[in-house]
Design a protein around this motif. Structure first.
Motif, PDB file in Angstrom:
ATOM      1  N   ALA A   4       0.847  -1.190   0.000  1.00  0.00           N
ATOM      2  CA  ALA A   4       0.000   0.000   0.000  1.00  0.00           C
ATOM      3  C   ALA A   4       0.883   1.241   0.000  1.00  0.00           C
ATOM      4  CB  ALA A   4      -0.907   0.014   1.232  1.00  0.00           C
ATOM      5  N   THR A   5       0.338   2.329  -0.524  1.00  0.00           N
ATOM      6  CA  THR A   5       1.027   3.618  -0.519  1.00  0.00           C
ATOM      7  C   THR A   5       0.179   4.606   0.272  1.00  0.00           C
ATOM      8  OG1 THR A   5       1.992   3.177  -2.679  1.00  0.00           O
ATOM      9  CG2 THR A   5       1.948   5.477  -1.968  1.00  0.00           C
ATOM     10  N   VAL A   6       0.831   5.391   1.134  1.00  0.00           N
ATOM     11  CA  VAL A   6       0.132   6.434   1.883  1.00  0.00           C
ATOM     12  C   VAL A   6      -0.098   7.600   0.935  1.00  0.00           C
ATOM     13  CG1 VAL A   6       0.250   8.038   3.827  1.00  0.00           C
ATOM     14  CG2 VAL A   6       1.186   5.721   4.059  1.00  0.00           C
ATOM     15  N   LEU A   7      -1.366   7.843   0.608  1.00  0.00           N
ATOM     16  CA  LEU A   7      -1.714   8.931  -0.307  1.00  0.00           C
ATOM     17  C   LEU A   7      -1.827  10.265   0.393  1.00  0.00           C
ATOM     18  CD1 LEU A   7      -4.478   7.298  -2.522  1.00  0.00           C
ATOM     19  CD2 LEU A   7      -2.031   7.532  -2.999  1.00  0.00           C
ATOM     20  N   GLN A   8      -2.483  10.246   1.550  1.00  0.00           N
ATOM     21  CA  GLN A   8      -2.768  11.508   2.228  1.00  0.00           C
ATOM     22  C   GLN A   8      -2.939  11.252   3.714  1.00  0.00           C
ATOM     23  OE1 GLN A   8      -5.674  13.964   0.259  1.00  0.00           O
ATOM     24  NE2 GLN A   8      -6.564  14.579   2.198  1.00  0.00           N
ATOM     25  N   LEU A   9      -2.325  12.108   4.524  1.00  0.00           N
ATOM     26  CA  LEU A   9      -2.530  12.057   5.966  1.00  0.00           C
ATOM     27  C   LEU A   9      -3.756  12.889   6.306  1.00  0.00           C
ATOM     28  CD1 LEU A   9       1.145  12.508   7.184  1.00  0.00           C
ATOM     29  CD2 LEU A   9      -0.152  10.387   7.016  1.00  0.00           C
ATOM     30  N   PRO A  10      -4.395  12.606   7.424  1.00  0.00           N
ATOM     31  CA  PRO A  10      -5.603  13.361   7.770  1.00  0.00           C
ATOM     32  C   PRO A  10      -5.264  14.785   8.187  1.00  0.00           C
ATOM     33  CG  PRO A  10      -4.974  11.947   9.576  1.00  0.00           C
ATOM     34  CD  PRO A  10      -4.054  11.610   8.433  1.00  0.00           C
ATOM     35  N   VAL A  11      -6.204  15.660   7.936  1.00  0.00           N
ATOM     36  CA  VAL A  11      -6.092  17.018   8.456  1.00  0.00           C
ATOM     37  C   VAL A  11      -6.297  16.920   9.954  1.00  0.00           C
ATOM     38  CG1 VAL A  11      -7.158  19.299   8.461  1.00  0.00           C
ATOM     39  CG2 VAL A  11      -6.951  18.017   6.322  1.00  0.00           C
ATOM     40  N   GLN A  12      -5.472  17.583  10.715  1.00  0.00           N
ATOM     41  CA  GLN A  12      -5.638  17.543  12.163  1.00  0.00           C
ATOM     42  C   GLN A  12      -6.895  18.311  12.541  1.00  0.00           C
ATOM     43  OE1 GLN A  12      -3.788  15.600  14.237  1.00  0.00           O
ATOM     44  NE2 GLN A  12      -3.044  14.904  12.255  1.00  0.00           N
ATOM     45  N   PRO A  13      -7.786  17.703  13.339  1.00  0.00           N
ATOM     46  CA  PRO A  13      -9.057  18.350  13.672  1.00  0.00           C
ATOM     47  C   PRO A  13      -8.848  19.632  14.466  1.00  0.00           C
ATOM     48  CG  PRO A  13      -8.724  16.374  14.997  1.00  0.00           C
ATOM     49  CD  PRO A  13      -7.613  16.422  13.996  1.00  0.00           C
ATOM     50  N   ALA A  14      -9.642  20.646  14.101  1.00  0.00           N
ATOM     51  CA  ALA A  14      -9.567  21.932  14.792  1.00  0.00           C
ATOM     52  C   ALA A  14     -10.655  22.059  15.845  1.00  0.00           C
ATOM     53  CB  ALA A  14      -9.682  23.076  13.785  1.00  0.00           C
ATOM     54  N   THR A  15     -11.707  21.254  15.720  1.00  0.00           N
ATOM     55  CA  THR A  15     -12.820  21.323  16.672  1.00  0.00           C
ATOM     56  C   THR A  15     -13.148  19.918  17.166  1.00  0.00           C
ATOM     57  OG1 THR A  15     -14.529  20.990  15.006  1.00  0.00           O
ATOM     58  CG2 THR A  15     -13.811  23.268  15.384  1.00  0.00           C
ATOM     59  N   ALA A  16     -13.937  19.862  18.232  1.00  0.00           N
ATOM     60  CA  ALA A  16     -14.367  18.572  18.772  1.00  0.00           C
ATOM     61  C   ALA A  16     -15.224  17.819  17.752  1.00  0.00           C
ATOM     62  CB  ALA A  16     -15.132  18.768  20.069  1.00  0.00           C
ATOM     63  N   ALA A  17     -16.030  18.539  16.991  1.00  0.00           N
ATOM     64  CA  ALA A  17     -16.888  17.908  15.974  1.00  0.00           C
ATOM     65  C   ALA A  17     -16.045  17.269  14.875  1.00  0.00           C
ATOM     66  CB  ALA A  17     -17.849  18.931  15.378  1.00  0.00           C
ATOM     67  N   GLU A  18     -14.985  17.952  14.438  1.00  0.00           N
ATOM     68  CA  GLU A  18     -14.101  17.380  13.423  1.00  0.00           C
ATOM     69  C   GLU A  18     -13.389  16.136  13.968  1.00  0.00           C
ATOM     70  OE1 GLU A  18     -11.445  20.453  12.172  1.00  0.00           O
ATOM     71  OE2 GLU A  18     -12.987  21.503  11.013  1.00  0.00           O
ATOM     72  N   GLU A  19     -12.979  16.203  15.229  1.00  0.00           N
ATOM     73  CA  GLU A  19     -12.323  15.054  15.843  1.00  0.00           C
ATOM     74  C   GLU A  19     -13.285  13.869  15.915  1.00  0.00           C
ATOM     75  OE1 GLU A  19      -9.882  13.811  19.874  1.00  0.00           O
ATOM     76  OE2 GLU A  19     -10.477  15.881  19.582  1.00  0.00           O
ATOM     77  N   GLU A  20     -14.526  14.116  16.287  1.00  0.00           N
ATOM     78  CA  GLU A  20     -15.531  13.052  16.371  1.00  0.00           C
ATOM     79  C   GLU A  20     -15.825  12.460  14.994  1.00  0.00           C
ATOM     80  OE1 GLU A  20     -17.589  10.287  18.235  1.00  0.00           O
ATOM     81  OE2 GLU A  20     -16.388  11.807  19.222  1.00  0.00           O
ATOM     82  N   ALA A  21     -15.822  13.290  13.959  1.00  0.00           N
ATOM     83  CA  ALA A  21     -16.092  12.812  12.597  1.00  0.00           C
ATOM     84  C   ALA A  21     -15.023  11.824  12.147  1.00  0.00           C
ATOM     85  CB  ALA A  21     -16.178  13.983  11.626  1.00  0.00           C
ATOM     86  N   GLN A  22     -13.778  12.002  12.613  1.00  0.00           N
ATOM     87  CA  GLN A  22     -12.706  11.074  12.253  1.00  0.00           C
ATOM     88  C   GLN A  22     -12.852   9.726  12.946  1.00  0.00           C
ATOM     89  OE1 GLN A  22      -8.881  12.909  12.842  1.00  0.00           O
ATOM     90  NE2 GLN A  22      -9.073  14.124  10.992  1.00  0.00           N
TER      91      GLN A  22
END
Length: 137
Positions: free
Chosen positions: A112-130
């Motif tokens: 496998a190849t790593v295409l993209q790392l996740p954007v670091q969440p800026a809010t609690a909602a973004e963190e929960e979505a991950q």
């Protein structure tokens, strides 16, 4: 980032462009390593996008367990599931059809190849979505 059973194994974080291979580390689990350091686990962040060199093969259970089964997908997003349950595997892949497979259930030797790392969440909602995926077995 790396399953609990890989805590005793040397590890490093994944980087964009890393070429990884599924390996058994002799700890009761499988994970990723790089070709140049087969004994070092490469830990992947939840939300990381991966492209496999072919359709992902998962260990089969039952009579034809030696054959494995094909997922039908060569792309996946790394997730961690069942985080509230200690001493179970958490590392998983989510496929485009929504199915989730534990990383330790993958057949060894897949690239496998790593295409993209996740954007670091800026809010609690973004963190929960991950963390949104729930393992359904």
């Amino acid at each position: 980032m790396c399953d609990y059973s890989l805590q005793s194994v040397l590890s490093r974080p994944a980087k964009v462009g890393d070429r990884l291979t599924t390996r058994s580390f002799g700890t009761g689990t499988r994970g990723f390593s790089a070709p140049e350091a087969r004994t070092v686990a490469v830990c992947v962040l939840p939300g990381t996008e991966l492209a496999f060199s072919s359709e992902v093969k998962v260990l089969a259970v039952g009579f034809l367990a030696w054959r494995g089964r094909i997922t039908g997908h060569a792309m996946a997003i790394f997730r961690q599931i069942r985080k509230s349950e200690p001493q179970v595997h958490h590392d998983a892949l989510e496929f485009p059809d929504g199915k989730v497979v534990l990383l330790t259930e993958l057949c060894v030797g897949q690239e496998a190849t790593v295409l993209q790392l996740p954007v670091q969440p800026a809010t609690a909602a973004e963190e929960e979505a991950q963390k949104r995926v729930v393992y359904t077995g």
